[in-house]
Enzyme design. Sequence first.
Site, mmCIF file in Angstrom:
data_model
loop_
_atom_site.group_PDB
_atom_site.id
_atom_site.type_symbol
_atom_site.label_atom_id
_atom_site.label_comp_id
_atom_site.label_asym_id
_atom_site.label_seq_id
_atom_site.Cartn_x
_atom_site.Cartn_y
_atom_site.Cartn_z
ATOM 1 C CG HIS A 49 -0.070 1.899 -9.175
ATOM 2 N ND1 HIS A 49 -0.204 1.516 -7.947
ATOM 3 C CD2 HIS A 49 -1.209 2.592 -9.472
ATOM 4 C CE1 HIS A 49 -1.477 1.816 -7.627
ATOM 5 N NE2 HIS A 49 -1.874 2.625 -8.608
ATOM 6 C CG ASP A 64 -2.045 0.936 1.165
ATOM 7 O OD1 ASP A 64 -2.519 1.485 0.042
ATOM 8 O OD2 ASP A 64 -2.735 1.374 2.190
ATOM 9 C CG LEU A 96 10.204 -16.383 -4.190
ATOM 10 C CD1 LEU A 96 9.945 -16.449 -2.661
ATOM 11 C CD2 LEU A 96 10.444 -14.987 -4.631
#
Length: 247
Positions: free
Chosen positions: A37, A20, A131
């Site tokens: 963003h 956020d 990962l």
Amino acid sequence: MSISDIDLTHLPQHIAIIMDGNGRWAKERGLERMYGHQAGADAVRRIVETTGKLQIPYLTLYAFSTENWNRPRTEVDALMTLLVSAIQNELDNLMQNQVRLNVIGNVDDLPEACQQELIAAIHKTSQNKGLTLTLALSYSGRWEITRMVTQIAQLVENGQLAAKDITPEKIAATLNTFPLPDPDILIRTGGESRISNFLLWQIAYTELFFVDTKWPDFAENDLLKIILQFQNRERRFGKTSEQIKSC
Ligand code: FPP
């Protein structure tokens, strides 16, 4: 702070992040929200690298919630375009670093181009051994729980499952996150202290960290500090401190 300050024998297995603060980061700089963003996508790359370096097996990022569809059309479209270009630009990097891409959420809601890019990248990275990077896209915890209840109800209706056999394990195995383990750490950046419909079932015993840093500024050092704090917390899972210490 560096990786050598971390106890590498006591690492979290799964970190989940609510990214956020992108919009406010951009606004502070007099820029359009989309720049936030874009800078957020750079932060994703950095954190994926750090998580991989630490050999943490699972990272789950809340990239677009069910509720985010209610944002202005221009922002939604730009976010979808950013997602497609981020996957295209990062695919070689993901392959080199043995990252396996995964998605949770209602992928059918995404624009066709986005779905295709995602499916191709998931397929291409499926044999990687490092990962597992899960992107939550058009995801919300309530959507996921509703989907799970519908599937279980259908099994009961068809006579394939008895109501008495509905267990927490059965529920977990019917969630969209299966077979990921529950997160050990949930981080929310950007200064708000709420869960915003993320992984509602899975975070029952997760350690929560709310930090003021806005997502585009979130760096390796911030993650290492949180892991260090995590290593100093006692996780009791409902037991007493004495019980935990004695085993
Ligand atoms: C929340 O910040 C962020 C989002 C809704 C989008 C997250 C997207 C990215 C980090 C970029 C792309 C991601 C990937 C996986 C390539 P906000 O817009 O709510 O910020 P605000 O609270 O300051 O307005």
